[in-house]
Every structure is written in C-alpha cells, then in structure tokens.
Design a protein around this motif. Structure first.
Motif, PDB file in Angstrom:
ATOM      1  N   SER A  41       0.865  -1.147   0.133  1.00 28.14           N
ATOM      2  CA  SER A  41       0.053   0.032   0.006  1.00 28.14           C
ATOM      3  C   SER A  41       1.065   1.275  -0.048  1.00 28.14           C
ATOM      4  O   SER A  41       2.187   1.173  -0.080  1.00 28.14           O
ATOM      5  CB  SER A  41      -0.799  -0.032   1.329  1.00 28.14           C
ATOM      6  OG  SER A  41      -1.753  -0.924   1.222  1.00 28.14           O
ATOM      7  N   ALA A  42       0.143   2.205   0.047  1.00 21.59           N
ATOM      8  CA  ALA A  42       0.925   3.770   0.134  1.00 21.59           C
ATOM      9  C   ALA A  42       1.299   3.887   1.603  1.00 21.59           C
ATOM     10  O   ALA A  42       0.832   3.152   2.498  1.00 21.59           O
ATOM     11  CB  ALA A  42       0.120   4.828  -0.474  1.00 21.59           C
ATOM     12  N   THR A  47      -2.615   8.248   0.915  1.00 19.53           N
ATOM     13  CA  THR A  47      -3.726   8.275  -0.233  1.00 19.53           C
ATOM     14  C   THR A  47      -4.774   9.424   0.220  1.00 19.53           C
ATOM     15  O   THR A  47      -5.070   9.943  -0.556  1.00 19.53           O
ATOM     16  CB  THR A  47      -4.303   6.834  -0.196  1.00 19.53           C
ATOM     17  OG1 THR A  47      -3.521   5.773  -0.321  1.00 19.53           O
ATOM     18  CG2 THR A  47      -5.393   7.111  -1.343  1.00 19.53           C
ATOM     19  N   GLU A  81       1.500   4.411  -3.930  1.00 19.21           N
ATOM     20  CA  GLU A  81       2.121   2.915  -4.099  1.00 19.21           C
ATOM     21  C   GLU A  81       3.350   2.643  -4.919  1.00 19.21           C
ATOM     22  O   GLU A  81       3.930   1.701  -4.506  1.00 19.21           O
ATOM     23  CB  GLU A  81       0.888   2.052  -4.464  1.00 19.21           C
ATOM     24  CG  GLU A  81      -0.054   1.532  -3.637  1.00 19.21           C
ATOM     25  CD  GLU A  81      -1.013   2.439  -3.018  1.00 19.21           C
ATOM     26  OE1 GLU A  81      -1.270   3.672  -3.651  1.00 19.21           O
ATOM     27  OE2 GLU A  81      -1.650   2.171  -1.923  1.00 19.21           O
ATOM     28  N   PHE A 143      -3.558  -1.604  -5.322  1.00 18.99           N
ATOM     29  CA  PHE A 143      -4.475  -0.735  -5.585  1.00 18.99           C
ATOM     30  C   PHE A 143      -4.697   0.018  -7.010  1.00 18.99           C
ATOM     31  O   PHE A 143      -5.504   0.514  -7.120  1.00 18.99           O
ATOM     32  CB  PHE A 143      -4.067   0.614  -4.652  1.00 18.99           C
ATOM     33  CG  PHE A 143      -5.098   1.913  -4.519  1.00 18.99           C
ATOM     34  CD1 PHE A 143      -6.380   1.612  -4.444  1.00 18.99           C
ATOM     35  CD2 PHE A 143      -4.512   2.894  -4.492  1.00 18.99           C
ATOM     36  CE1 PHE A 143      -7.145   2.647  -4.273  1.00 18.99           C
ATOM     37  CE2 PHE A 143      -5.177   4.165  -4.303  1.00 18.99           C
ATOM     38  CZ  PHE A 143      -6.579   4.011  -4.138  1.00 18.99           C
ATOM     39  N   ARG A 157     -11.082   2.553  -2.238  1.00 15.55           N
ATOM     40  CA  ARG A 157     -10.225   2.531  -1.031  1.00 15.55           C
ATOM     41  C   ARG A 157      -9.987   0.908  -0.321  1.00 15.55           C
ATOM     42  O   ARG A 157     -11.005   0.210  -0.439  1.00 15.55           O
ATOM     43  CB  ARG A 157     -10.824   3.390  -0.029  1.00 15.55           C
ATOM     44  CG  ARG A 157     -10.965   4.818  -0.398  1.00 15.55           C
ATOM     45  CD  ARG A 157      -9.496   5.476  -1.168  1.00 15.55           C
ATOM     46  NE  ARG A 157      -8.561   5.258   0.015  1.00 15.55           N
ATOM     47  CZ  ARG A 157      -8.323   6.346   0.835  1.00 15.55           C
ATOM     48  NH1 ARG A 157      -8.951   7.383   0.861  1.00 15.55           N
ATOM     49  NH2 ARG A 157      -7.279   6.196   1.748  1.00 15.55           N
ATOM     50  N   GLY A 158      -8.851   0.994  -0.019  1.00 14.33           N
ATOM     51  CA  GLY A 158      -8.485  -0.465   0.736  1.00 14.33           C
ATOM     52  C   GLY A 158      -8.064  -1.394  -0.385  1.00 14.33           C
ATOM     53  O   GLY A 158      -8.109  -2.785  -0.248  1.00 14.33           O
ATOM     54  N   GLY A 159      -7.824  -0.959  -1.503  1.00 12.65           N
ATOM     55  CA  GLY A 159      -7.883  -1.954  -2.835  1.00 12.65           C
ATOM     56  C   GLY A 159      -6.588  -2.746  -2.934  1.00 12.65           C
ATOM     57  O   GLY A 159      -6.477  -3.685  -3.604  1.00 12.65           O
ATOM     58  N   SER A 160      -5.496  -2.414  -2.151  1.00 13.63           N
ATOM     59  CA  SER A 160      -4.451  -3.326  -2.090  1.00 13.63           C
ATOM     60  C   SER A 160      -4.797  -4.852  -1.561  1.00 13.63           C
ATOM     61  O   SER A 160      -3.970  -5.611  -2.245  1.00 13.63           O
ATOM     62  CB  SER A 160      -3.198  -2.667  -1.296  1.00 13.63           C
ATOM     63  OG  SER A 160      -3.179  -1.362  -1.842  1.00 13.63           O
ATOM     64  N   ASP A 161      -5.671  -4.767  -0.769  1.00 11.32           N
ATOM     65  CA  ASP A 161      -5.929  -6.219  -0.311  1.00 11.32           C
ATOM     66  C   ASP A 161      -6.405  -7.028  -1.529  1.00 11.32           C
ATOM     67  O   ASP A 161      -5.846  -8.125  -1.885  1.00 11.32           O
ATOM     68  CB  ASP A 161      -7.197  -6.332   0.614  1.00 11.32           C
ATOM     69  CG  ASP A 161      -6.845  -5.463   2.005  1.00 11.32           C
ATOM     70  OD1 ASP A 161      -5.857  -5.698   2.411  1.00 11.32           O
ATOM     71  OD2 ASP A 161      -7.865  -4.892   2.664  1.00 11.32           O
TER      72      ASP A 161
HETATM   73  N1  ASP Z   1      -3.572   3.192  -0.418  1.00 15.48           N
HETATM   74  C1  ASP Z   1      -5.093   2.869  -0.656  1.00 15.48           C
HETATM   75  C2  ASP Z   1      -5.818   3.350   0.321  1.00 15.48           C
HETATM   76  O1  ASP Z   1      -5.441   4.052   1.195  1.00 15.48           O
HETATM   77  C3  ASP Z   1      -5.269   1.158  -0.892  1.00 15.48           C
HETATM   78  C4  ASP Z   1      -4.729   0.451   0.304  1.00 15.48           C
HETATM   79  O2  ASP Z   1      -4.246   0.845   1.381  1.00 15.48           O
HETATM   80  O3  ASP Z   1      -5.120  -0.681   0.211  1.00 15.48           O
HETATM   81  O4  ASP Z   1      -7.135   3.049   0.219  1.00 15.48           O
END
Ligand code: ASP
Ligand code: ADP
Ligand code: MG
Length: 424
Positions: A41-42, A47, A81, A143, A157-161
């Motif tokens: 992730s970043a 982000t 990222e 992401f 958001r949260g897309g790195s998972d």
């Molecule tokens: N950096 C992105 C976010 O904050 C993706 C992630 O962290 O999964 O949403």
C-alpha cells in the motif's frame, strides 16, 4: 518450497524504518526457500493526502460547476503505491535480495473502466512466475491496474488487499498473507472493544459480511476473490518480530485464516460484530401506495449510482398513502435529495425528511442459520442500555441495526458481550 504472496498495508510501510522491517519479513520467507511476490500500500495517510489534493484544487475564476476527472484522480492517487514499491525493492536489495518493483500496468493487471472503483478483470502472472523461478522478488504496487482505455485505474479504498489476493490467484500461490497493524481478524474492531478476541479461523461468508458491514480489515472484493479462487488467505501482523518463533510456519502461521466453513470445527452462533459510521436516513412522507412506486423511487437513485441499503415501507393507514424510509451513505445525501426532488412528480410524495450521522451495527454468524432468538437478544440488550433502534434488516447470517451515531461504541460493546464474545 511454497509460493507466497505477502501484502503490507499503509501503517506497515508508514516510514523507512517500517519498510526496512517489512523487508525482514520478506527475507525470512525468501531465506526459507519460498518463491515470494509482495504487494504494498501507500504510506499511511498518503492516499488521503492525494485525494485531498484532487478535491482541493482551486477552481478557475468563472468556473461554476465542480470539475472532476476520474482518470486524473487515478493518475494522482495511484502514485502513493509507486513510491513504496520502489522503496521496498531498494530495502530488499540492500539485504542482498534480488528484487524489482512493478506498477499495475507493467504486469499487466487489467481492470474494467470504472475509474476510482475499478474491478480486476485479468492478471497475466507469467512474467512474475518466470522471475520468481529465477529467485527474483516482485514488489507490486497495490491498489492499481490498467483500464481498457490504457490508463491507470484504481480499485477503490483499501484496494491493495484485492491486488494481493488477485495476484495470489494469478500466480497460483499456496498462500496469501495480509500483513496489517492487528494480528488477525477479531470478533469486533479491537480499537473499539479491547475485550475483542482474535479468531483462529473465519468462514469466507462471515468475512464477506464483516467486511461489507464495515470491518475495514479486508476490502470486500478481496474476500470475494479469495472465496471464488480458493486462495488460502491469512490476516496477520507486520509489527511482530519477523524472526520470532513460529513466524515462518508454513501451514499454521500466526494470524487468522479465512476459509471454507467446513474447516471450522467449533462454530459459534455469533462470530462477530461490525459497524459502519456515516449512514444517513431519508424518509419520503405520504407516498402514493400503488404498484410501481418503489421503482419510481429507487430506479433514479440507482441510475445516480447511489447505494441504497436498509429499506422500510410502512403499512398505509388508509390504503392510499404510505411512508418510505431508507438509508444511504451520508456523503450521498445531497445528491439523493436532488434526485428525489427531480422524481417528485412520478413518485408523488408529500415531504422528504433526512437525518445524517447514524451508525449501522451488525451481528454476524453462520450459526444463526440454525438458531432462533439471536435478533431478540440484540433488541433486548440495546433496549436495556436505552439505545433506540431506527431500522432493522436481517439475512440468514446477519442482523443489522440502525442507531444514533453517539451510541455506536456502546452498542458494539453491548452486543459483543451479550453473545459471549468477550475475552474470557
Ligand atoms: N492506499 C490505498 C488506500 O488507502 C489502498 C490500500 O491501502 O489498500 O485506500
Ligand atoms: P491496512 O492499512 O494494513 O490495510 P486497515 O486500517 O485497512 O489496515 O485495516 C486494519 C484495521 O481494521 C485495524 O487497525 C482495525 O482497527 C480495523 N478493524 C475493524 N474491524 C476489525 C476486526 N473485526 N478485526 C480486526 N481489525 C478490525
Ligand atoms: Mg486496508
């Protein structure tokens, strides 16, 4: 030897020291002889800062409509990222590990065209697999992917998972480890309820509900992908000593395994409690009670991409007029009100009322399928604390209850204890 995908979230790569620590986790698996790909992730907060820049750009004099270009949003927010993937590759190289960073478009990770909330359509894992075979570690920027318009697209958001699980499926990994700032999935958010217990295992269906009902530990789409592609996914902590005993355990690493329900031997009735803040309720008063009225209300809202959640329609007193109440995310209220005003002639309501700052608390558990009375205990427990319920929805494995925002934490703790989830 196994093939492992390791994902590290924002707090795990928040600064150079933590990136160095992440590199030690990766080194442990490489030294054990495994083939490894990493997704990052970043840095935490980055982000949000980038999104703030997109929305904060001053408008030119005379410009009246808010300008917004989802393609440029993606070009900007995906950059966080890019930085961490490069930094981790350097950190690994400095430890003598052959590592290379990858942006989504270089693999490529192909997505659909929904900029800002794109879905992964296809991943070509061949080159990553070939390089893993040569002992190289791929450090992939999470992401992001490449849209059909040949531009960077981000996954929400949260897309790195989701990047991590998709890559694990794409390279046929034996395991996908999601490293974060908690050491697994808990019975509820451990930041709200310190008595929350870590789960050894949780079923895909339950994790899917937990994530969609607010537990942000995994992005919903990542759980869907893990379920469909049968990716063995663990949630675990990056803050533990990378070389502590058991950290490199191949079959039973420390953390929570997301798995098929058949793998869970002792199934509780209730597995967890989730909550989602920033819900809003909209009520249309004295709506004509006739066929087609729901379509007239919810059709235009759907066309405007507004996510309607809990819907309650009252019984009409005189058979001609009724009240229709539903929830939307607080951020969509203004848009929803505009859409409904525009549809007033078709719908035929009297007035619109709305309320923001509400919270949806949910009780989740596969065991509910075969147990009666779970909902009644929730209602009783909340009543005893003087918490008023504004709306309820249920499905086979969950009950969701809408309440006033200030009661969120009390409600989460109350429900957590009523179902015996507190730490013994
Ligand atoms: N950096 C992105 C976010 O904050 C993706 C992630 O962290 O999964 O949403
Ligand atoms: P990352 O940056 O690593 O992706 P997130 O902040 O997205 O991490 O997700 C981890 C957070 O999810 C935890 O810090 C925790 O507060 C929150 N969380 C919410 N519900 C749960 C739960 N049931 N179990 C574990 N963590 C939870
Ligand atoms: Mg996350």
């Amino acid at each position: 030897m196994a093939r492992i995908v390791m994902k590290f979230g924002g707090t795990s790569v928040a600064d150079l020291d933590r990136i160095h620590n992440v590199a030690r986790h990766v080194k442990r698996e490489v030294d054990a002889g495994h083939e490894v790909a990493v997704v990052v992730s970043a840095m935490s907060g980055k982000t949000n800062e980038l999104v703030g820049w997109v929305h904060g750009m001053p408008k030119a004099t005379g410009a009246n409509s808010p300008f917004y270009d989802a393609r440029e949003y993606d070009a900007i927010v995906a950059s966080g990222e890019q930085v961490t993937s490069g930094l981790l590759a350097i950190a690994l190289q400095s430890m003598g590990i052959n590592a290379r960073s990858w942006q989504g478009w270089q693999i490529p990770i192909k997505t659909d065209n929904a900029h800002g909330a794109a879905r992964i359509m296809d991943i070509n894992g061949e080159e990553i697999i070939r390089r893993m075979g040569e002992g190289q570690v791929a450090v992939v920027a999470g992401f992001q992917g490449l849209g059909p318009d040949n531009r960077i697209a981000t996954l929400g958001r949260g897309g790195s998972d989701t990047s991590a699980v998709a890559i694990a499926a794409g390279v046929k990994a034996d395991r996908c480890d999601i490293y974060t700032d908690v050491d697994g999935v808990y019975t509820t958010d451990p930041r709200i309820e310190p008595k929350a217990r870590r789960l050894k295992k949780i079923a895909f269906e339950e994790m899917l509900e937990m994530a969609s009902l607010g537990a942000k530990v995994l992005q919903v789409r990542s759980v869907e992908l893990a379920m469909v592609h049968k990716v063995r996914t663990f949630v675990r902590s990056s803050f533990e000593d990378p070389d502590a005993p058991g950290m490199g355990d191949l079959l039973n690493p420390p953390g929570t395994l997301i798995c098929d329900e058949e793998e869970i031997v002792e199934q509780e009735v209730v597995t967890g409690i989730a909550y989602a803040k920033d819900e809003a309720q909209i009520s249309l008063r004295r709506v004509a009670d006739r066929p087609g009225v729901s379509a007239a209300i919810f059709g235009p809202l759907a066309e405007a991409h507004i996510n309607v959640d809990m819907i309650v329609q009252n019984i009409s007193e005189d058979g001609s007029k009724t009240d229709m109440t539903f929830t939307v995310p607080s951020g969509d209220v203004e848009k929803a009100l505009k859409v409904l005003e525009a549809a007033k002639a078709q719908v035929g309501f009297d007035v619109i009322q709305h309320e923001t700052g509400l919270v949806k608390v949910s009780v989740i558990g596969i065991g509910m399928r075969s147990h009666a009375g779970v909902a009644a205990s929730a209602f009783r427990a909340l009543a005893e604390k003087g918490i008023n319920i504004k709306a309820i929805t249920t499905s086979e494995i969950k009950i969701s209850i809408l309440i006033d925002g200030p009661y969120a934490e009390l409600a989460v703790r109350t429900l957590h204890s009523v179902y015996g989830l507190d730490k013994k």
